[in-house]
Write a protein that holds these residues in place. Structure first.
Motif, mmCIF file in Angstrom:
data_model
loop_
_atom_site.group_PDB
_atom_site.id
_atom_site.type_symbol
_atom_site.label_atom_id
_atom_site.label_comp_id
_atom_site.label_asym_id
_atom_site.label_seq_id
_atom_site.Cartn_x
_atom_site.Cartn_y
_atom_site.Cartn_z
ATOM 1 N N ASN A 42 -34.696 46.571 -18.386
ATOM 2 C CA ASN A 42 -34.395 46.990 -19.752
ATOM 3 C C ASN A 42 -34.669 48.481 -19.846
ATOM 4 O OD1 ASN A 42 -33.886 44.366 -20.988
ATOM 5 N ND2 ASN A 42 -36.051 43.985 -20.640
ATOM 6 N N ILE A 43 -33.819 49.178 -20.583
ATOM 7 C CA ILE A 43 -34.059 50.595 -20.845
ATOM 8 C C ILE A 43 -33.879 50.817 -22.345
ATOM 9 C CG2 ILE A 43 -33.459 52.988 -20.323
ATOM 10 C CD1 ILE A 43 -32.154 52.043 -17.749
ATOM 11 N N SER A 44 -34.939 51.259 -22.998
ATOM 12 C CA SER A 44 -34.882 51.574 -24.419
ATOM 13 C C SER A 44 -34.108 52.872 -24.623
ATOM 14 C CB SER A 44 -36.298 51.746 -24.973
ATOM 15 O OG SER A 44 -37.022 50.546 -24.819
ATOM 16 N N PRO A 45 -33.571 53.082 -25.813
ATOM 17 C CA PRO A 45 -32.864 54.334 -26.100
ATOM 18 C C PRO A 45 -33.749 55.541 -25.798
ATOM 19 C CG PRO A 45 -32.521 52.778 -27.875
ATOM 20 C CD PRO A 45 -33.559 52.176 -26.972
ATOM 21 N N TYR A 102 -23.645 51.866 -24.490
ATOM 22 C CA TYR A 102 -25.028 52.357 -24.508
ATOM 23 C C TYR A 102 -25.167 53.838 -24.175
ATOM 24 C CZ TYR A 102 -25.959 47.380 -24.308
ATOM 25 O OH TYR A 102 -25.985 46.045 -24.570
ATOM 26 N N ARG A 103 -24.048 54.504 -23.925
ATOM 27 C CA ARG A 103 -24.080 55.878 -23.428
ATOM 28 C C ARG A 103 -24.927 55.941 -22.152
ATOM 29 N NH1 ARG A 103 -22.914 60.533 -26.835
ATOM 30 N NH2 ARG A 103 -24.592 61.501 -25.650
ATOM 31 N N LEU A 104 -24.831 54.886 -21.340
ATOM 32 C CA LEU A 104 -25.533 54.873 -20.066
ATOM 33 C C LEU A 104 -25.046 56.061 -19.252
ATOM 34 C CD1 LEU A 104 -27.436 53.405 -18.070
ATOM 35 C CD2 LEU A 104 -25.395 52.290 -17.173
ATOM 36 N N GLN A 105 -25.991 56.822 -18.726
ATOM 37 C CA GLN A 105 -25.648 58.029 -17.974
ATOM 38 C C GLN A 105 -26.475 58.107 -16.705
ATOM 39 O OE1 GLN A 105 -26.102 61.492 -20.461
ATOM 40 N NE2 GLN A 105 -25.101 60.521 -22.189
ATOM 41 N N LEU A 106 -25.865 58.651 -15.666
ATOM 42 C CA LEU A 106 -26.629 59.026 -14.496
ATOM 43 C C LEU A 106 -27.266 60.370 -14.812
ATOM 44 C CD1 LEU A 106 -24.622 56.901 -13.289
ATOM 45 C CD2 LEU A 106 -24.856 58.168 -11.163
ATOM 46 N N ASN A 107 -28.528 60.538 -14.457
ATOM 47 C CA ASN A 107 -29.234 61.759 -14.830
ATOM 48 C C ASN A 107 -28.649 63.005 -14.191
ATOM 49 O OD1 ASN A 107 -30.790 59.929 -16.197
ATOM 50 N ND2 ASN A 107 -32.713 60.900 -15.638
ATOM 51 N N ASN A 108 -27.961 62.865 -13.062
ATOM 52 C CA ASN A 108 -27.305 64.022 -12.466
ATOM 53 C C ASN A 108 -25.812 64.027 -12.799
ATOM 54 O OD1 ASN A 108 -26.806 61.792 -10.872
ATOM 55 N ND2 ASN A 108 -26.893 62.908 -8.946
ATOM 56 N N THR A 109 -25.417 63.328 -13.836
ATOM 57 C CA THR A 109 -24.050 63.224 -14.371
ATOM 58 C C THR A 109 -23.148 62.429 -13.459
ATOM 59 O OG1 THR A 109 -24.385 65.371 -15.425
ATOM 60 C CG2 THR A 109 -22.160 64.490 -15.447
ATOM 61 N N GLY A 145 -29.649 53.179 -31.264
ATOM 62 C CA GLY A 145 -30.863 52.401 -31.047
ATOM 63 C C GLY A 145 -30.687 51.109 -30.275
ATOM 64 N N ARG A 146 -29.667 51.002 -29.440
ATOM 65 C CA ARG A 146 -29.418 49.770 -28.690
ATOM 66 C C ARG A 146 -30.174 49.783 -27.361
ATOM 67 N NH1 ARG A 146 -23.278 48.161 -28.416
ATOM 68 N NH2 ARG A 146 -24.281 46.237 -27.815
ATOM 69 N N GLU A 147 -31.021 48.785 -27.149
ATOM 70 C CA GLU A 147 -31.700 48.646 -25.864
ATOM 71 C C GLU A 147 -30.715 48.082 -24.839
ATOM 72 O OE1 GLU A 147 -35.848 47.690 -25.412
ATOM 73 O OE2 GLU A 147 -35.275 45.952 -24.206
ATOM 74 N N LEU A 148 -30.749 48.630 -23.658
ATOM 75 C CA LEU A 148 -29.883 48.180 -22.568
ATOM 76 C C LEU A 148 -30.640 47.173 -21.719
ATOM 77 C CD1 LEU A 148 -27.419 48.396 -20.626
ATOM 78 C CD2 LEU A 148 -28.609 50.303 -19.551
ATOM 79 N N ARG A 149 -30.015 46.020 -21.493
ATOM 80 C CA ARG A 149 -30.562 45.029 -20.571
ATOM 81 C C ARG A 149 -29.515 44.800 -19.499
ATOM 82 N NH1 ARG A 149 -34.209 40.709 -19.921
ATOM 83 N NH2 ARG A 149 -33.329 39.051 -18.646
ATOM 84 N N VAL A 150 -29.948 44.914 -18.254
ATOM 85 C CA VAL A 150 -29.088 44.637 -17.106
ATOM 86 C C VAL A 150 -29.775 43.557 -16.291
ATOM 87 C CG1 VAL A 150 -28.061 45.570 -15.001
ATOM 88 C CG2 VAL A 150 -28.122 46.965 -17.074
ATOM 89 N N ASP A 151 -29.110 42.420 -16.133
ATOM 90 C CA ASP A 151 -29.663 41.325 -15.350
ATOM 91 C C ASP A 151 -29.389 41.534 -13.865
ATOM 92 O OD1 ASP A 151 -30.674 39.774 -17.518
ATOM 93 O OD2 ASP A 151 -28.621 39.137 -17.968
ATOM 94 N N ARG A 152 -30.279 41.003 -13.050
ATOM 95 C CA ARG A 152 -30.092 41.084 -11.605
ATOM 96 C C ARG A 152 -28.712 40.519 -11.250
ATOM 97 N NH1 ARG A 152 -34.082 38.502 -7.136
ATOM 98 N NH2 ARG A 152 -34.493 37.155 -8.876
ATOM 99 N N GLY A 153 -28.004 41.254 -10.399
ATOM 100 C CA GLY A 153 -26.685 40.824 -9.968
ATOM 101 C C GLY A 153 -25.542 41.332 -10.831
#
Length: 169
Positions: free
Chosen positions: A60-63, A95-102, A130-138
């Motif tokens: 899980n990754i919080s905003p 989620y605006r998921l981003q890689l930190n190096n773009t 404010g959406r928490e990201l949850r990524v399940d294994r697999g």
């Protein structure tokens, strides 16, 4: 279509060391199970450009927060090719998921680095709602696209890589 690369798992020892450093707290038995279940990247459809990388662990990754994920994957590819990593489109959109190096750049000689060329990604949930990201294994969470690149006519680089991140400056 050229076939220019192949994915492999890193060694169990390499994965264990990197997982313990990035996300401490797993038991040896849990790490063994996680390692055994690592899935090699695959394309979802014949028309997909990207190879989906699957989460080796549930997270899980919080905003506004970030997390380093050791994928357990390395890639061997022909020279003059690069693997570029991006967030999966849906996760980026929701989620605006981003890689930190773009954009992650995996060079062809990274396979031979001292860290076995272990592909690790630091990702951030940059949600503005404010959406928490949850990524399940697999679950697929990033994607890699292979691209061929060119060199300048006066390029004379002969340096050989030995290290991982930041080793080629």
């Amino acid at each position: 279509m050229k076939r220019i690369a192949k994915f492999y798992k890193v060694s169990k020892e390499r994965f264990t060391e990197d997982l313990n450093e990035a996300v401490p707290g797993f038991t040896e038995a849990e790490i063994n199970e996680i390692y055994e279940q690592i899935k090699l990247p695959k394309r979802a459809t014949r028309g997909s450009a990207g190879y989906d990388f699957y989460a080796p662990i549930t997270f899980n990754i919080s905003p506004g927060r970030e997390l380093l994920i050791p994928t357990g994957i390395r890639v061997e590819m022909e020279e003059d090719w690069v693997l570029m990593l991006y967030p999966r489109s849906g996760l980026g959109f929701k989620y605006r998921l981003q890689l930190n190096n773009t954009v992650g750049i995996i060079d062809s000689d990274y396979f031979y680095a001292d860290n076995e060329g272990h592909i690790m990604v630091r990702i951030t949930n940059d949600s503005k709602v404010g959406r928490e990201l949850r990524v399940d294994r697999g679950m697929g969470f990033i994607q890699g696209i292979f691209l061929e690149y060119g060199l300048t006519s006066d390029d004379d680089t002969d340096t050989v890589r030995t290290g991982g991140f930041g080793s080629t400056n």
